[in-house]
Design a protein around this motif. Structure first.
Motif, PDB file in Angstrom:
ATOM      1  N   GLU A 130      25.208  38.524  26.420  1.00 43.77           N
ATOM      2  CA  GLU A 130      25.619  38.448  27.823  1.00 43.77           C
ATOM      3  C   GLU A 130      26.474  37.195  27.996  1.00 43.77           C
ATOM      4  O   GLU A 130      26.249  36.183  27.337  1.00 43.77           O
ATOM      5  CB  GLU A 130      24.392  38.354  28.726  1.00 43.77           C
ATOM      6  N   PHE A 131      27.459  37.291  28.875  1.00 43.35           N
ATOM      7  CA  PHE A 131      28.275  36.122  29.184  1.00 43.35           C
ATOM      8  C   PHE A 131      28.672  36.193  30.647  1.00 43.35           C
ATOM      9  O   PHE A 131      28.704  37.259  31.251  1.00 43.35           O
ATOM     10  CB  PHE A 131      29.498  36.019  28.255  1.00 43.35           C
ATOM     11  N   ASP A 132      28.962  35.041  31.223  1.00 42.18           N
ATOM     12  CA  ASP A 132      29.322  34.946  32.631  1.00 42.18           C
ATOM     13  C   ASP A 132      30.813  35.247  32.786  1.00 42.18           C
ATOM     14  O   ASP A 132      31.664  34.409  32.472  1.00 42.18           O
ATOM     15  CB  ASP A 132      28.991  33.549  33.152  1.00 42.18           C
ATOM     16  N   LYS A 133      31.131  36.432  33.271  1.00 40.77           N
ATOM     17  CA  LYS A 133      32.526  36.845  33.412  1.00 40.77           C
ATOM     18  C   LYS A 133      33.286  35.991  34.421  1.00 40.77           C
ATOM     19  O   LYS A 133      34.509  35.945  34.396  1.00 40.77           O
ATOM     20  CB  LYS A 133      32.610  38.333  33.781  1.00 40.77           C
ATOM     21  N   ASN A 134      32.565  35.286  35.295  1.00 40.17           N
ATOM     22  CA  ASN A 134      33.220  34.415  36.269  1.00 40.17           C
ATOM     23  C   ASN A 134      33.881  33.197  35.617  1.00 40.17           C
ATOM     24  O   ASN A 134      34.704  32.532  36.240  1.00 40.17           O
ATOM     25  CB  ASN A 134      32.212  33.929  37.327  1.00 40.17           C
ATOM     26  N   LEU A 135      33.525  32.901  34.382  1.00 39.24           N
ATOM     27  CA  LEU A 135      34.115  31.760  33.673  1.00 39.24           C
ATOM     28  C   LEU A 135      35.441  32.108  33.007  1.00 39.24           C
ATOM     29  O   LEU A 135      36.092  31.242  32.435  1.00 39.24           O
ATOM     30  CB  LEU A 135      33.140  31.251  32.598  1.00 39.24           C
ATOM     31  N   TYR A 136      35.833  33.388  33.106  1.00 42.04           N
ATOM     32  CA  TYR A 136      36.998  33.886  32.377  1.00 42.04           C
ATOM     33  C   TYR A 136      38.018  34.539  33.306  1.00 42.04           C
ATOM     34  O   TYR A 136      37.663  35.134  34.313  1.00 42.04           O
ATOM     35  CB  TYR A 136      36.565  34.948  31.351  1.00 42.04           C
ATOM     36  N   HIS A 137      39.285  34.423  32.908  1.00 42.58           N
ATOM     37  CA  HIS A 137      40.339  35.242  33.494  1.00 42.58           C
ATOM     38  C   HIS A 137      40.299  36.563  32.747  1.00 42.58           C
ATOM     39  O   HIS A 137      40.257  36.574  31.512  1.00 42.58           O
ATOM     40  CB  HIS A 137      41.725  34.594  33.309  1.00 42.58           C
ATOM     41  N   LYS A 138      40.339  37.664  33.462  1.00 41.20           N
ATOM     42  CA  LYS A 138      40.257  38.988  32.846  1.00 41.20           C
ATOM     43  C   LYS A 138      41.614  39.677  32.931  1.00 41.20           C
ATOM     44  O   LYS A 138      42.250  39.680  33.990  1.00 41.20           O
ATOM     45  CB  LYS A 138      39.210  39.831  33.581  1.00 41.20           C
ATOM     46  N   GLN A 139      42.036  40.271  31.809  1.00 44.00           N
ATOM     47  CA  GLN A 139      43.278  41.040  31.784  1.00 44.00           C
ATOM     48  C   GLN A 139      43.039  42.317  30.988  1.00 44.00           C
ATOM     49  O   GLN A 139      42.579  42.272  29.848  1.00 44.00           O
ATOM     50  CB  GLN A 139      44.405  40.236  31.131  1.00 44.00           C
ATOM     51  N   ILE A 140      43.358  43.451  31.604  1.00 40.99           N
ATOM     52  CA  ILE A 140      43.256  44.731  30.912  1.00 40.99           C
ATOM     53  C   ILE A 140      44.527  44.916  30.094  1.00 40.99           C
ATOM     54  O   ILE A 140      45.630  44.918  30.638  1.00 40.99           O
ATOM     55  CB  ILE A 140      43.037  45.887  31.903  1.00 40.99           C
ATOM     56  N   LEU A 141      44.363  45.042  28.790  1.00 39.38           N
ATOM     57  CA  LEU A 141      45.503  45.163  27.882  1.00 39.38           C
ATOM     58  C   LEU A 141      45.915  46.618  27.687  1.00 39.38           C
ATOM     59  O   LEU A 141      47.100  46.913  27.570  1.00 39.38           O
ATOM     60  CB  LEU A 141      45.161  44.541  26.522  1.00 39.38           C
ATOM     61  N   ASN A 142      44.947  47.513  27.600  1.00 38.13           N
ATOM     62  CA  ASN A 142      45.193  48.948  27.404  1.00 38.13           C
ATOM     63  C   ASN A 142      44.112  49.746  28.108  1.00 38.13           C
ATOM     64  O   ASN A 142      42.960  49.318  28.178  1.00 38.13           O
ATOM     65  CB  ASN A 142      45.151  49.331  25.913  1.00 38.13           C
ATOM     66  N   ASP A 143      44.477  50.910  28.588  1.00 41.39           N
ATOM     67  CA  ASP A 143      43.541  51.840  29.216  1.00 41.39           C
ATOM     68  C   ASP A 143      43.702  53.163  28.473  1.00 41.39           C
ATOM     69  O   ASP A 143      44.782  53.755  28.509  1.00 41.39           O
ATOM     70  CB  ASP A 143      43.887  51.981  30.699  1.00 41.39           C
TER      71      ASP A 143
END
Length: 165
Positions: A130-143
């Protein structure tokens, strides 16, 4: 040294079962190859043993206390601390490719995560930490939709990267 964890995980962070991946998506395997080719990859002994062989055009590092024998081209460290001591001044990006214990122990050292987030649950015996997603910038690379299953390649980049480099 810049560490990136790369993994394919199910809805509940499933990684695998019985030391094997629990899915087979050719597009995702190609993505993994594209991301890691030409780089150093670090893993635990069980992950190394689960590979079909040496992955071409990658330097292999194994963290193992077992005393197991490895091919001579594999660099072996008895601990994560020994690996970090040896590589901390190197400028290259290094990919952590598993398993679950190595992911968990190295998560706090990583500036980036590249996760294949699979939109299904699986029967598994090992899980990504588990990790705190609030600590990261999220970018979707592929769908992607493959074999009737939806998944995304997602990059999580630590917001406070400069404190970890």
């Amino acid at each position: 040294m810049k560490l990136t964890e790369i993994a394919a995980i199910g809805k509940n962070r499933e990684l695998g079962k019985d030391n094997q991946l629990i899915w087979h998506f050719p597009q995702d395997l190609k993505f993994f190859k594209e991301q890691t080719k030409g780089h150093t990859i670090v893993m635990g002994r069980k992950t190394f043993e689960s590979l079909p062989g040496m992955l071409p055009k990658r330097h292999h590092i194994v963290i193992s206390k077992s005393g197991a024998k490895f091919p001579e081209e594999v660099e072996v460290f008895s601990s994560i601390d020994a690996f970090v001591d040896a590589y901390q001044t190197k400028e290259e990006e290094i990919f952590v490719i598993g398993g679950a214990t190595i992911y968990k122990q190295m998560l706090s050292l990583c500036h980036r995560l590249i996760l294949t987030e699979i939109n299904q649950s699986y029967d598994a015996d090992v899980f990504f930490p588990e990790f705190d997603k609030n600590l990261y910038h999220k970018q979707i690379l592929n769908d992607i939709m493959e074999n009737g299953v939806h998944y995304q390649h997602v990059e999580y980049r630590l917001k406070s990267e400069t404190t970890r480099d």
